[in-house]
Design an enzyme around this catalytic site. Sequence first.
Site, PDB file in Angstrom:
ATOM      1  N   HIS A 106       0.832  -1.207   0.000  1.00  0.00           N
ATOM      2  CA  HIS A 106       0.000   0.000   0.000  1.00  0.00           C
ATOM      3  C   HIS A 106       0.866   1.255   0.000  1.00  0.00           C
ATOM      4  O   HIS A 106       0.968   1.967   0.993  1.00  0.00           O
ATOM      5  CB  HIS A 106      -0.952  -0.003   1.198  1.00  0.00           C
ATOM      6  CG  HIS A 106      -2.061  -0.991   1.042  1.00  0.00           C
ATOM      7  ND1 HIS A 106      -2.090  -2.191   1.706  1.00  0.00           N
ATOM      8  CD2 HIS A 106      -3.158  -0.971   0.248  1.00  0.00           C
ATOM      9  CE1 HIS A 106      -3.179  -2.863   1.355  1.00  0.00           C
ATOM     10  NE2 HIS A 106      -3.839  -2.157   0.473  1.00  0.00           N
TER      11      HIS A 106
ATOM     12  N   ASP B 125      -5.922   5.218  -1.201  1.00  0.00           N
ATOM     13  CA  ASP B 125      -5.287   4.530  -0.056  1.00  0.00           C
ATOM     14  C   ASP B 125      -4.353   5.474   0.697  1.00  0.00           C
ATOM     15  O   ASP B 125      -3.399   5.023   1.350  1.00  0.00           O
ATOM     16  CB  ASP B 125      -4.473   3.312  -0.546  1.00  0.00           C
ATOM     17  CG  ASP B 125      -5.330   2.060  -0.655  1.00  0.00           C
ATOM     18  OD1 ASP B 125      -6.294   1.939   0.123  1.00  0.00           O
ATOM     19  OD2 ASP B 125      -5.045   1.214  -1.523  1.00  0.00           O
TER      20      ASP B 125
ATOM     21  N   GLN C  42      -3.669 -16.171  -3.225  1.00  0.00           N
ATOM     22  CA  GLN C  42      -4.063 -15.643  -4.533  1.00  0.00           C
ATOM     23  C   GLN C  42      -5.241 -16.404  -5.136  1.00  0.00           C
ATOM     24  O   GLN C  42      -6.145 -15.798  -5.697  1.00  0.00           O
ATOM     25  CB  GLN C  42      -2.866 -15.664  -5.498  1.00  0.00           C
ATOM     26  CG  GLN C  42      -1.849 -14.571  -5.215  1.00  0.00           C
ATOM     27  CD  GLN C  42      -2.468 -13.179  -5.254  1.00  0.00           C
ATOM     28  OE1 GLN C  42      -3.161 -12.814  -6.193  1.00  0.00           O
ATOM     29  NE2 GLN C  42      -2.237 -12.391  -4.225  1.00  0.00           N
TER      30      GLN C  42
HETATM   31 ZN   LIG Z   1      -5.920   0.189  -3.008  1.00  0.00          ZN
END
Ligand SMILES: [Zn+2]
Length: 458
Positions: A186, A227, A387
């Site tokens: 992030h 974000d 995943q």
């Molecule tokens: Zn994001």
Amino acid sequence: MGIALIWCLALILIKWITSKRRGAISYDSSDQTALYIRMLGDVRVRSRAGFETERRGSHPYIDFRIFHSNSEIEVSVSARNVRRLLSFQRYLRSSRFFRGITVPNSSNILDDDYNGQAKCMLEKVGNWNFDIFLFDRLTNGNSLVSLTFHLFNLHGLIEHFQLDTMKLRRFLVMVQEDYHSQNPYHNAVHAADVTQAMHCYLKEPKLSKSLTPWDVLLSLIAAATHDLDHPGVNQPFLIKTNHYLATLYKNTSVLENHHWRSAVGLLRESGLFAHMSLENRQLMESQIGDLILATDISQQNEYLSMFRSHLDRGDLCLENANHRHFILQMALKCADICNPCRTWELSKQWSEKVTEEFFHQGDIEKKYHLGVSPLCDRQTETIANIQIGFMTYLVEPLFGEWARFSNTRLSQTMLGHLGLNKASWKGVQREQSGSGDDVDPAFEEMDSDILPQEPRLS
Ligand SMILES: [Zn+2]
């Protein structure tokens, strides 16, 4: 004047400037807008013995008193406490500056050759194979600023909204700086990647012919800021560590609310839209909020069933502003979790980065006996399992509906990559476990409180 006096005055001046910078931090409790709420980017955790220093990282402020007592201590979040914790990123930067420490990436001076290559890449910014990692290297870690500025220009937003390019650049630099570069996932590169994906969706025929400059403006700002100031841990972590933001936002869309409010803070600070009417600025802030809050993956089922119902009824009318904004919410959701729909080379890198972030959280949880969150235990989880679960339960349903809405070459390309990438991870899984059908149990329970925050790739 003696040297001592000059030195004294200089110290006072420095102190005044830094405190002024910190003093500029404010928190508007009436609308919860952080004029510069920032998560604590430094790890200074408070133990019984006072502050202990760990390696710098992307952890949020953690009040470790709660781990040393048998009963939980009520952590107050008075405005004063909040203020004390704000804008640490910004504070660190000014503090480094005054200590004469240069920050890597602060230099924008690049070799002409690199600049040339970055410019060349921008000519293909609408290409789904766009390699954001390479672009970030070529721009010396300034991918978010360079890409978003370019897109504002490309979409004619600077001219249409009479934007001051200096203010725009300053705004984008502040946005980029308020992402935590220490976060494996992030960080500003993820934001740049989401912005690039959003641009690809805005160009899709159904959307491009009906979107207004206002829609494009909001979409790009929301993508770039969605974000902002992410602490590198998820909402359950903030709740169980009594983080002040969890209290502030009542344990609901804690991160998304913070990203939105931080974006609003930067918009106001930059004065980028100061020439617009107050009414328009307020509308902009609220619509950006609607877009960013839609990226809370715990709400995915609600958005998806609404999307499905519209598609079943065939009643989406993009002349209608509400419908257009709903589609932009869906587009941003897609952009946010589109990693598995990229080429294997890009997708694999994202998978590794997000897993690193999950495992890092798990390590802290183990160390402080917080109970390891699902998907965060490096001892029991694998990238492949995570995943495959993520693709099966979140990405495939979303992109399946998106392809129903916008059945284009891009949608088919994305679904194609998704299928191939899933098959590749299944191959890895088979090699690791001898069977290919393991789906992480954390994904099987589509409980909005458990699942969404954990596999959150937003
Ligand atoms: Zn994001």
